[in-house]
Write an enzyme that holds these catalytic residues in place. Structure first.
Site, short mmCIF file in Angstrom:
data_model
loop_
_atom_site.label_atom_id
_atom_site.label_comp_id
_atom_site.label_asym_id
_atom_site.label_seq_id
_atom_site.Cartn_x
_atom_site.Cartn_y
_atom_site.Cartn_z
N LYS A 1 0.84 -1.21 0.00
CA LYS A 1 0.00 0.00 0.00
C LYS A 1 0.86 1.25 0.00
O LYS A 1 0.67 2.16 -0.81
CB LYS A 1 -0.90 -0.02 1.25
CG LYS A 1 -1.58 1.29 1.56
CD LYS A 1 -2.46 1.22 2.78
CE LYS A 1 -1.79 1.47 4.10
NZ LYS A 1 -1.46 2.86 4.45
N ASN A 2 1.83 1.29 0.91
CA ASN A 2 2.59 2.53 1.09
C ASN A 2 3.64 2.78 0.02
O ASN A 2 4.29 3.82 0.01
CB ASN A 2 3.20 2.59 2.50
CG ASN A 2 2.11 2.81 3.54
OD1 ASN A 2 0.98 3.19 3.21
ND2 ASN A 2 2.43 2.57 4.81
N ARG B 1 -5.09 10.53 3.69
CA ARG B 1 -3.88 11.26 4.04
C ARG B 1 -2.95 11.46 2.83
O ARG B 1 -2.36 12.51 2.66
CB ARG B 1 -3.17 10.47 5.15
CG ARG B 1 -1.75 10.90 5.47
CD ARG B 1 -1.69 11.92 6.56
NE ARG B 1 -0.33 12.35 6.82
CZ ARG B 1 -0.03 13.51 7.40
NH1 ARG B 1 -0.98 14.33 7.78
NH2 ARG B 1 1.22 13.85 7.61
N CYS C 1 -6.31 8.12 8.84
CA CYS C 1 -6.46 7.51 10.17
C CYS C 1 -6.19 8.53 11.26
O CYS C 1 -5.28 9.35 11.15
CB CYS C 1 -5.42 6.40 10.37
SG CYS C 1 -5.68 4.96 9.38
N ARG D 1 -3.39 15.07 12.16
CA ARG D 1 -2.09 14.74 11.55
C ARG D 1 -1.58 15.92 10.74
O ARG D 1 -2.08 16.22 9.67
CB ARG D 1 -2.16 13.45 10.73
CG ARG D 1 -2.21 12.23 11.64
CD ARG D 1 -2.42 10.97 10.85
NE ARG D 1 -1.21 10.47 10.20
CZ ARG D 1 -1.21 9.43 9.39
NH1 ARG D 1 -2.31 8.77 9.15
NH2 ARG D 1 -0.09 9.01 8.84
N ASP E 1 3.56 0.42 12.42
CA ASP E 1 2.41 -0.24 11.80
C ASP E 1 2.24 -1.69 12.24
O ASP E 1 1.22 -2.31 11.93
CB ASP E 1 2.53 -0.17 10.27
CG ASP E 1 2.44 1.26 9.76
OD1 ASP E 1 1.91 2.11 10.49
OD2 ASP E 1 2.92 1.53 8.64
N ILE F 1 6.14 6.93 17.56
CA ILE F 1 5.90 7.72 16.35
C ILE F 1 4.60 8.53 16.44
O ILE F 1 4.56 9.70 16.10
CB ILE F 1 5.83 6.82 15.09
CG1 ILE F 1 6.97 5.80 15.07
CG2 ILE F 1 5.76 7.65 13.79
CD1 ILE F 1 8.30 6.23 14.57
N ARG G 1 -9.09 -0.49 3.80
CA ARG G 1 -8.17 0.54 3.30
C ARG G 1 -6.75 -0.01 3.14
O ARG G 1 -5.96 0.54 2.37
CB ARG G 1 -8.12 1.72 4.27
CG ARG G 1 -9.34 2.60 4.19
CD ARG G 1 -9.19 3.80 5.09
NE ARG G 1 -7.95 4.49 4.82
CZ ARG G 1 -7.22 5.13 5.73
NH1 ARG G 1 -7.61 5.16 6.97
NH2 ARG G 1 -6.12 5.73 5.39
#
Ligand code: EPU
Length: 420
Positions: free
Chosen positions: A22-23, A92, A116, A123, A307, A329, A400
């Site tokens: 995903k990222n 985001r 999120c 954020r 994560d 984090i 997601r």
């Protein structure tokens, strides 16, 4: 709103294939804005946020063709400089479109991005804005809700990140590709997705060196050409499934993954006594009869990923002994543990950044709500262990990040149903 209904206590077995990260995928889509030529993306995960990125890109004027896990993007006719609020404030990574648009058109209007609720407030994006200013852009804000970033002429910059940020590193690295001169980025994040993005951009003609280290140097070029990008396996999916196997005491082979990307988790498995075997692109988690507790502290890559912190708490709820989990984090990534306590876990919150977990605890099915992607997968793992039936609402949050999770877990023998 669809939910998962899960009946726990069933042993899992078999193989599960990891999808594209995903990222990584979420950055390649906005990277298409840097070129006027067609790009092809392979091994795309079919998840909510990818769909939203395509909606945003298509609204800007790009032509997108989707076929299974492959997409081609023709960005030639992009003719807008504004990210529509109704599309962009839903996720985001809409903020990842800003740098490439600024580099290509010299101007962008965009709303504060959604996503999120795991960090401070909604954020912050202050570091992105600081970076754009360092490139010579003027940033106008309307009470932190809408932004207008504009530059007569962008120039290369020497930028030091006051804190290590994955997306800001990627954003400034992408932006610098089309800015004349030599940009030096210091104290960069080192995630493998950043290296993959740089390799891809270089294959299109960019001149980036040092990605994957704290110092990235970008020599600006005039334009980028067409490119093909294959999305790397998702290391957080890999880690989530490894934890799921260990916590449910099942033997599961995880395929199409890169175990080198989760060495921090595997080193913890070594300490706790969870046995595994690994190859270049697979990981076999062996059935266990119990394992020890072990403390972790989240850290930027290659440290223990934030994560995987939520699934790790479930793992520790089933371990022998007491562990301290420290989240360094995000400010709000431990609040969900309250739901785990309701299921029967023994968790004491010391402060918003630390919990103490004592195990092993018997867990019981409950009606719950998924607060974010990673807490969501953690609740699914808890439900697979728990006695009785668990209902997890708001699974939109899980969708997601994890493609067709229910179907893939059913293949392993899980009793999980999606109820519309
Ligand atoms: N931060 C700021 N200002 C900014 C940007 C970030 O203060 O302008 C803060 C954040 O609030 C956080 C810290 O910096 O406290 C570090 O966050 P970072 O910017 O590294 O996070 P991110 O880049 O927004 C990516 C992943 C996250 C993952 C983090 C940390 C993507 C799309 N997201 O987020 O993934 O948790 O890095 O590894 O790449 C997830 O997949 O569930 C997820 C949240």
């Amino acid at each position: 709103m669809p939910k998962f209904v899960i009946t726990g206590g069933h042993k899992l077995s078999g193989e599960i294939t990891v999808k594209g990260a995903k990222n990584a995928a979420l950055k390649i889509i906005p990277a298409a804005l840097l070129s006027e030529e067609t790009i092809t993306i392979k091994n795309l995960p079919q998840i909510e946020d990818i769909g939203k990125s395509f909606d945003l890109l298509s609204d800007l004027g790009a032509e997108i063709t989707l076929a299974g896990d492959q997409a081609t993007i023709n960005p030639k006719n992009i003719n807008k400089i504004e990210l529509q609020a109704k599309l962009a404030d839903k996720f985001r990574t809409s903020v990842m479109f800003v740098g490439p648009m600024l580099a290509r058109f010299g101007e962008v209007k965009f709303p504060h991005p959604g996503g999120c609720v795991i960090g401070a407030g909604s954020r912050p994006i202050d570091l992105f804005l600081e970076g754009f200013k360092a490139f010579g852009a003027d940033v106008q804000e309307e009470s932190g809700k809408y932004y207008h970033v504009k530059a007569e002429k962008l120039h290369a910059a020497n930028f030091f990140f006051p804190l290590v940020s994955v997306t800001v590193t990627e954003s400034l690295m992408m932006t610098a590709c089309l800015i004349p001169g030599r940009t030096v980025l210091n104290n960069c994040a080192m995630e493998p997705e950043i290296e993959a993005l740089a390799e891809y951009l270089n294959s299109q003609g960019a001149k980036i060196s040092g990605a994957g280290t704290p110092k990235i140097i970008v020599e600006g070029v005039e334009k980028l050409k067409a490119g093909i990008f294959t999305v790397m396996p998702d290391r957080i999916e890999t880690g989530s499934f490894a934890i799921m196997a260990a916590a449910t005491r099942s033997e599961i082979k995880i395929t199409n993954c890169n175990p080198e990307h989760i060495l921090s988790l595997l080193s913890v498995f070594d300490k706790t006594g969870i046995a595994y075997e690994k190859g270049e692109n697979w990981l076999l988690i062996k059935k266990n009869n119990g394992y020890q507790a072990y403390d972790i502290r989240t850290h930027e890559y290659p440290g223990f990923p934030t994560d995987l912190q939520s699934p790790y708490i479930i793992l520790m709820s089933q371990a022998q002994g007491t562990s301290l989990i420290q989240e360094t984090i995000y400010d709000r990534r431990l609040i969900w543990t309250d739901m785990l306590s309701q299921m029967g876990a023994n968790i004491v919150m010391c402060d918003p950044h630390r919990v103490v977990v004592s195990g092993p605890s018997k867990l019981y099915g409950k009606k719950l709500m998924s607060p974010d992607i990673r807490a969501g997968i953690a609740l699914v793992i808890a439900a697979l262990i728990a006695e009785g039936t668990t209902e997890i609402d708001n699974i939109y949050q899980i969708d997601r990040g994890y493609e067709k999770l229910d179907e893939r877990l059913k293949n392993l023998g899980a009793v999980i149903n999606r109820v519309e």
